[in-house]
Motif scaffolding. Structure first.
Motif, short mmCIF file in Angstrom:
data_model
loop_
_atom_site.label_atom_id
_atom_site.label_comp_id
_atom_site.label_asym_id
_atom_site.label_seq_id
_atom_site.Cartn_x
_atom_site.Cartn_y
_atom_site.Cartn_z
N SER A 61 71.22 43.18 60.92
CA SER A 61 71.31 44.14 59.81
C SER A 61 69.92 44.71 59.55
O SER A 61 68.89 44.09 59.87
CB SER A 61 71.83 43.45 58.55
N ALA A 62 69.91 45.88 58.94
CA ALA A 62 68.63 46.50 58.59
C ALA A 62 67.85 45.60 57.63
O ALA A 62 66.63 45.45 57.76
CB ALA A 62 68.87 47.87 57.98
N LEU A 63 68.56 44.96 56.71
CA LEU A 63 67.90 44.07 55.76
C LEU A 63 67.21 42.90 56.47
O LEU A 63 66.05 42.60 56.19
CB LEU A 63 68.90 43.56 54.72
N SER A 64 67.91 42.26 57.39
CA SER A 64 67.31 41.14 58.15
C SER A 64 66.09 41.61 58.93
O SER A 64 65.06 40.93 58.96
CB SER A 64 68.33 40.54 59.11
N PHE A 65 66.21 42.76 59.56
CA PHE A 65 65.11 43.29 60.36
C PHE A 65 63.89 43.58 59.49
O PHE A 65 62.77 43.20 59.82
CB PHE A 65 65.55 44.56 61.09
N LEU A 66 64.12 44.22 58.36
CA LEU A 66 63.01 44.58 57.48
C LEU A 66 62.36 43.35 56.84
O LEU A 66 61.15 43.35 56.62
CB LEU A 66 63.47 45.57 56.42
N LYS A 67 63.14 42.33 56.57
CA LYS A 67 62.56 41.08 56.03
C LYS A 67 61.57 40.46 57.00
O LYS A 67 60.59 39.84 56.59
CB LYS A 67 63.67 40.08 55.72
N GLU A 68 61.82 40.61 58.30
CA GLU A 68 60.93 40.04 59.31
C GLU A 68 59.59 40.77 59.38
O GLU A 68 58.62 40.24 59.87
CB GLU A 68 61.60 40.09 60.69
N LEU A 69 59.54 42.00 58.89
CA LEU A 69 58.32 42.78 58.93
C LEU A 69 57.33 42.37 57.85
O LEU A 69 56.15 42.66 57.95
CB LEU A 69 58.62 44.27 58.81
N VAL A 70 57.81 41.75 56.82
CA VAL A 70 56.96 41.39 55.67
C VAL A 70 56.18 40.13 55.95
O VAL A 70 56.57 39.21 56.55
CB VAL A 70 57.81 41.23 54.39
#
Length: 70
Positions: A61-70
């Motif tokens: 999901s986009a949410l999972s992917f974006l969480k990994e960037l932080v």
């Protein structure tokens, strides 16, 4: 393919982005066959499930992917 992250011109990660849940994009599958050591992700806004297929391509999901960037 929407994004390829590289280091010294070598691909590290391939990312395909989709609005809706769908099958793994054929271009991403082709890329993964040519570069089997490169991490490959298909990012969807809200996929029905997150998984890794037999080729090693990950649906997230986009949410999972974006969480990994932080």
């Amino acid at each position: 393919m929407d994004f390829i992250i590289t280091l010294n011109t070598r691909p590290l990660k391939a990312i395909e982005c989709k609005f809706s849940d769908s099958n793994i994009d054929p271009s991403l599958s082709y890329f993964k066959k040519k570069f089997p050591d490169v991490e490959a992700l298909q990012v969807c806004l809200n996929p029905k499930s997150e998984y890794r297929n037999a080729s090693g391509i990950q649906m997230v999901s986009a949410l999972s992917f974006l969480k990994e960037l932080v």
